[in-house]
Design a protein around this motif. Structure first.
Motif, PDB file in Angstrom:
ATOM      1  N   VAL A   1     -17.397  39.891 -56.639  1.00  0.00           N
ATOM      2  CA  VAL A   1     -17.282  39.885 -55.189  1.00  0.00           C
ATOM      3  C   VAL A   1     -18.425  40.671 -54.555  1.00  0.00           C
ATOM      4  O   VAL A   1     -19.054  40.227 -53.585  1.00  0.00           O
ATOM      5  CB  VAL A   1     -15.912  40.462 -54.760  1.00  0.00           C
ATOM      6  N   ALA A   2     -18.721  41.838 -55.120  1.00  0.00           N
ATOM      7  CA  ALA A   2     -19.796  42.663 -54.547  1.00  0.00           C
ATOM      8  C   ALA A   2     -21.142  41.952 -54.609  1.00  0.00           C
ATOM      9  O   ALA A   2     -21.898  41.933 -53.627  1.00  0.00           O
ATOM     10  CB  ALA A   2     -19.868  44.003 -55.285  1.00  0.00           C
ATOM     11  N   GLU A   3     -21.441  41.369 -55.773  1.00  0.00           N
ATOM     12  CA  GLU A   3     -22.724  40.680 -55.901  1.00  0.00           C
ATOM     13  C   GLU A   3     -22.729  39.386 -55.085  1.00  0.00           C
ATOM     14  O   GLU A   3     -23.768  38.990 -54.530  1.00  0.00           O
ATOM     15  CB  GLU A   3     -23.018  40.374 -57.372  1.00  0.00           C
ATOM     16  N   GLY A   4     -21.594  38.723 -55.011  1.00  0.00           N
ATOM     17  CA  GLY A   4     -21.515  37.514 -54.195  1.00  0.00           C
ATOM     18  C   GLY A   4     -21.727  37.804 -52.728  1.00  0.00           C
ATOM     19  O   GLY A   4     -22.422  37.060 -52.018  1.00  0.00           O
ATOM     20  N   GLN A   5     -21.153  38.916 -52.242  1.00  0.00           N
ATOM     21  CA  GLN A   5     -21.365  39.308 -50.854  1.00  0.00           C
ATOM     22  C   GLN A   5     -22.823  39.675 -50.604  1.00  0.00           C
ATOM     23  O   GLN A   5     -23.399  39.328 -49.565  1.00  0.00           O
ATOM     24  CB  GLN A   5     -20.444  40.471 -50.502  1.00  0.00           C
ATOM     25  N   ALA A   6     -23.417  40.386 -51.557  1.00  0.00           N
ATOM     26  CA  ALA A   6     -24.833  40.760 -51.409  1.00  0.00           C
ATOM     27  C   ALA A   6     -25.714  39.520 -51.350  1.00  0.00           C
ATOM     28  O   ALA A   6     -26.648  39.445 -50.545  1.00  0.00           O
ATOM     29  CB  ALA A   6     -25.255  41.661 -52.571  1.00  0.00           C
ATOM     30  N   MET A   7     -25.421  38.534 -52.202  1.00  0.00           N
ATOM     31  CA  MET A   7     -26.197  37.287 -52.185  1.00  0.00           C
ATOM     32  C   MET A   7     -26.009  36.555 -50.858  1.00  0.00           C
ATOM     33  O   MET A   7     -26.972  35.996 -50.301  1.00  0.00           O
ATOM     34  CB  MET A   7     -25.751  36.404 -53.349  1.00  0.00           C
ATOM     35  N   ALA A   8     -24.778  36.558 -50.343  1.00  0.00           N
ATOM     36  CA  ALA A   8     -24.519  35.878 -49.073  1.00  0.00           C
ATOM     37  C   ALA A   8     -25.303  36.525 -47.934  1.00  0.00           C
ATOM     38  O   ALA A   8     -25.880  35.831 -47.082  1.00  0.00           O
ATOM     39  CB  ALA A   8     -23.020  35.891 -48.772  1.00  0.00           C
ATOM     40  N   VAL A   9     -25.337  37.859 -47.923  1.00  0.00           N
ATOM     41  CA  VAL A   9     -26.101  38.574 -46.892  1.00  0.00           C
ATOM     42  C   VAL A   9     -27.591  38.280 -47.035  1.00  0.00           C
ATOM     43  O   VAL A   9     -28.300  38.064 -46.043  1.00  0.00           O
ATOM     44  CB  VAL A   9     -25.833  40.091 -46.989  1.00  0.00           C
ATOM     45  N   PHE A  10     -28.067  38.248 -48.262  1.00  0.00           N
ATOM     46  CA  PHE A  10     -29.482  37.953 -48.507  1.00  0.00           C
ATOM     47  C   PHE A  10     -29.843  36.555 -47.996  1.00  0.00           C
ATOM     48  O   PHE A  10     -30.884  36.356 -47.356  1.00  0.00           O
ATOM     49  CB  PHE A  10     -29.778  38.063 -50.009  1.00  0.00           C
ATOM     50  N   SER A  65     -20.805  31.417 -54.966  1.00  0.00           N
ATOM     51  CA  SER A  65     -19.992  30.230 -54.685  1.00  0.00           C
ATOM     52  C   SER A  65     -18.617  30.610 -54.151  1.00  0.00           C
ATOM     53  O   SER A  65     -18.089  29.967 -53.240  1.00  0.00           O
ATOM     54  CB  SER A  65     -19.838  29.392 -55.955  1.00  0.00           C
ATOM     55  N   PHE A  66     -18.047  31.665 -54.724  1.00  0.00           N
ATOM     56  CA  PHE A  66     -16.737  32.149 -54.271  1.00  0.00           C
ATOM     57  C   PHE A  66     -16.810  32.596 -52.820  1.00  0.00           C
ATOM     58  O   PHE A  66     -15.991  32.199 -51.978  1.00  0.00           O
ATOM     59  CB  PHE A  66     -16.301  33.299 -55.179  1.00  0.00           C
ATOM     60  N   GLU A  67     -17.800  33.423 -52.500  1.00  0.00           N
ATOM     61  CA  GLU A  67     -17.939  33.923 -51.123  1.00  0.00           C
ATOM     62  C   GLU A  67     -18.222  32.792 -50.149  1.00  0.00           C
ATOM     63  O   GLU A  67     -17.693  32.761 -49.035  1.00  0.00           O
ATOM     64  CB  GLU A  67     -19.062  34.958 -51.075  1.00  0.00           C
ATOM     65  N   GLN A  68     -19.058  31.857 -50.570  1.00  0.00           N
ATOM     66  CA  GLN A  68     -19.402  30.742 -49.691  1.00  0.00           C
ATOM     67  C   GLN A  68     -18.179  29.889 -49.369  1.00  0.00           C
ATOM     68  O   GLN A  68     -17.979  29.481 -48.219  1.00  0.00           O
ATOM     69  CB  GLN A  68     -20.467  29.880 -50.357  1.00  0.00           C
ATOM     70  N   ALA A  69     -17.346  29.653 -50.369  1.00  0.00           N
ATOM     71  CA  ALA A  69     -16.151  28.838 -50.146  1.00  0.00           C
ATOM     72  C   ALA A  69     -15.234  29.489 -49.114  1.00  0.00           C
ATOM     73  O   ALA A  69     -14.667  28.806 -48.251  1.00  0.00           O
ATOM     74  CB  ALA A  69     -15.420  28.628 -51.466  1.00  0.00           C
ATOM     75  N   ILE A  70     -15.097  30.805 -49.190  1.00  0.00           N
ATOM     76  CA  ILE A  70     -14.223  31.501 -48.246  1.00  0.00           C
ATOM     77  C   ILE A  70     -14.872  31.576 -46.869  1.00  0.00           C
ATOM     78  O   ILE A  70     -14.201  31.436 -45.840  1.00  0.00           O
ATOM     79  CB  ILE A  70     -13.878  32.903 -48.773  1.00  0.00           C
ATOM     80  N   ALA A  79     -14.067  36.585 -45.870  1.00  0.00           N
ATOM     81  CA  ALA A  79     -14.979  36.613 -47.016  1.00  0.00           C
ATOM     82  C   ALA A  79     -15.466  38.008 -47.351  1.00  0.00           C
ATOM     83  O   ALA A  79     -15.917  38.238 -48.483  1.00  0.00           O
ATOM     84  CB  ALA A  79     -16.175  35.703 -46.747  1.00  0.00           C
ATOM     85  N   PHE A  80     -15.373  38.945 -46.403  1.00  0.00           N
ATOM     86  CA  PHE A  80     -15.886  40.291 -46.661  1.00  0.00           C
ATOM     87  C   PHE A  80     -14.755  41.325 -46.665  1.00  0.00           C
ATOM     88  O   PHE A  80     -14.310  41.757 -47.728  1.00  0.00           O
ATOM     89  CB  PHE A  80     -16.970  40.636 -45.640  1.00  0.00           C
ATOM     90  N   ALA A  81     -14.287  41.722 -45.520  1.00  0.00           N
ATOM     91  CA  ALA A  81     -13.281  42.792 -45.467  1.00  0.00           C
ATOM     92  C   ALA A  81     -11.993  42.403 -46.193  1.00  0.00           C
ATOM     93  O   ALA A  81     -11.435  43.184 -46.968  1.00  0.00           O
ATOM     94  CB  ALA A  81     -12.986  43.143 -44.013  1.00  0.00           C
ATOM     95  N   ASP A  82     -11.525  41.188 -45.954  1.00  0.00           N
ATOM     96  CA  ASP A  82     -10.236  40.792 -46.539  1.00  0.00           C
ATOM     97  C   ASP A  82     -10.316  40.667 -48.055  1.00  0.00           C
ATOM     98  O   ASP A  82      -9.365  41.012 -48.766  1.00  0.00           O
ATOM     99  CB  ASP A  82      -9.761  39.470 -45.933  1.00  0.00           C
ATOM    100  N   VAL A  83     -11.423  40.150 -48.562  1.00  0.00           N
ATOM    101  CA  VAL A  83     -11.573  40.006 -50.016  1.00  0.00           C
ATOM    102  C   VAL A  83     -11.666  41.377 -50.681  1.00  0.00           C
ATOM    103  O   VAL A  83     -11.147  41.575 -51.786  1.00  0.00           O
ATOM    104  CB  VAL A  83     -12.802  39.141 -50.347  1.00  0.00           C
ATOM    105  N   LEU A  84     -12.310  42.330 -50.035  1.00  0.00           N
ATOM    106  CA  LEU A  84     -12.379  43.675 -50.593  1.00  0.00           C
ATOM    107  C   LEU A  84     -11.011  44.350 -50.560  1.00  0.00           C
ATOM    108  O   LEU A  84     -10.681  45.143 -51.451  1.00  0.00           O
ATOM    109  CB  LEU A  84     -13.396  44.517 -49.817  1.00  0.00           C
ATOM    110  N   ALA A  85     -10.218  44.039 -49.555  1.00  0.00           N
ATOM    111  CA  ALA A  85      -8.881  44.625 -49.469  1.00  0.00           C
ATOM    112  C   ALA A  85      -7.922  43.985 -50.468  1.00  0.00           C
ATOM    113  O   ALA A  85      -6.980  44.618 -50.944  1.00  0.00           O
ATOM    114  CB  ALA A  85      -8.339  44.465 -48.048  1.00  0.00           C
ATOM    115  N   ASN A  86      -8.161  42.729 -50.788  1.00  0.00           N
ATOM    116  CA  ASN A  86      -7.297  42.001 -51.735  1.00  0.00           C
ATOM    117  C   ASN A  86      -8.186  41.199 -52.685  1.00  0.00           C
ATOM    118  O   ASN A  86      -8.280  39.976 -52.591  1.00  0.00           O
ATOM    119  CB  ASN A  86      -6.344  41.072 -50.972  1.00  0.00           C
ATOM    120  N   PRO A  87      -8.842  41.877 -53.634  1.00  0.00           N
ATOM    121  CA  PRO A  87      -9.835  41.210 -54.474  1.00  0.00           C
ATOM    122  C   PRO A  87      -9.200  40.271 -55.496  1.00  0.00           C
ATOM    123  O   PRO A  87      -8.022  40.432 -55.855  1.00  0.00           O
ATOM    124  CB  PRO A  87     -10.534  42.374 -55.178  1.00  0.00           C
TER     125      PRO A  87
END
Length: 311
Positions: A1-10, A65-70, A79-87
């Motif tokens: 999740v962390a790396e997926g979020q970083a890739m999405a931001v990039f 892919s996971f982050e993008q789908a959400i 895709a960000f706050a909610d996934v971190l709260a419920n990974p």
């Protein structure tokens, strides 16, 4: 999740001049995943074992892919706050974001108390879950990338157990794979997928063992495949949507283990329940076992110190 979020931001930062975001260009995420998975540009990566390749790339490719789908389905907060709260709890949910969003239970198989059958000859060596990512790597290694892509989504749970012969007493004997016996049981969403996985696994036996001879005369029916190898008996067995593999256990014992494991699996709709561990070391043992990396001292603690938990 962390790396997926970083890739999405990039990706969003890179797309800023165009006025688009990753959510607006889903095909871009797929293209980036394909580029990351292509090892032709890195000779070192191309030479690395598949396990290392996948372990290194999975957080970036499948995480994205996971982050993008959400992102596309539910927006940035989900895709960000909610996934971190419920990974997500497993590779299954990362690889199947729709299942994560729908709160589909992760397939979990049961391992019965097999100690009475094996303790006289074997000592526990390793136990764990074969997850969706493990199955994708195993299938790609044995059957190629196309087969892995087709079979991995059909996975519906898997568990393995390895034991070492007590007769292996020297360091050389313990270091030999011949001292290890392994059982692996997997479930699939349909019988066709189970048969396909069995064919893939069977095709690999002559490649990883020597002295392989199929013993059709010992096979009880068309659902069994039995082999002799330089490291002992091999039993492959299929029953409806389940595939059982035994390597190293003598055939009569392998059949008993199969019958116990297949017989204990639930057949109804899958449900999940959580129990908060009351003891730090016990919780750690369960956490490690879920990743399939429990060994030596921790395993002895789990199986001998708390037999009711292990069983």
């Amino acid at each position: 999740v962390a790396e997926g979020q970083a890739m999405a931001v990039f990706v969003d930062y890179t797309l800023r001049p165009t006025g688009k975001t990753l959510a607006d260009a889903p095909e871009l995420g797929d293209r980036l995943k394909e580029m990351a998975a292509d090892s032709n540009g890195s000779p070192v990566m191309a030479r690395a074992p598949l396990l290392l390749q996948q372990s290194l790339l999975f957080p970036y490719t499948d995480g994205l892919s996971f982050e993008q789908a959400i992102l596309v389905k539910k927006g940035a907060k989900a895709a960000f706050a909610d996934v971190l709260a419920n990974p997500p709890s497993s590779s299954f949910e990362i690889m199947n974001p729709k299942a994560y969003m729908a709160h589909v239970p992760v397939p979990v198989l049961r391992l019965p108390d097999i100690h009475p059958l094996i303790d006289a000859v074997y000592t526990p060596y390793d136990v764990g879950v074969m997850g969706a990512l493990d199955v994708r790597m195993l299938t790609e290694l044995f059957g190629g990338q196309q087969m892995a892509s087709a079979l991995a989504p059909e996975w519906a749970g898997g568990v393995y157990y390895a034991a070492q012969r007590k007769s292996a007493v020297t360091e050389a004997e313990k270091a030999s794979t011949a001292s290890i016996a392994l059982l692996y049981y997997s479930r699939w969403k349909n019988a066709d997928a189970a048969r396909s996985f069995l064919r893939v696994y069977a095709s690999e036996i002559p490649r990883k063992d020597s002295g392989v001879v199929r013993r059709t005369q010992d096979e009880a029916d068309g659902n069994e495949q039995i082999y002799s190898t330089n490291e002992g008996d091999v039993l492959l067995s299929i029953s409806d949507k389940g595939v059982f593999v035994s390597e190293g256990f003598e055939l009569p014992l392998a059949r008993k283990l199969r019958d116990q494991i297949v017989g204990i699996q639930p057949e109804g709709p899958l449900q999940t329940a959580a129990l908060q561990p009351h003891e730090l070391s016990l919780g750690l043992a369960h956490t490690l076992s879920s990743f399939g990396i429990i060994r030596a001292a921790l395993q002895r603690y789990t199986f001998e110190g708390h037999p009711s938990t292990a069983r």
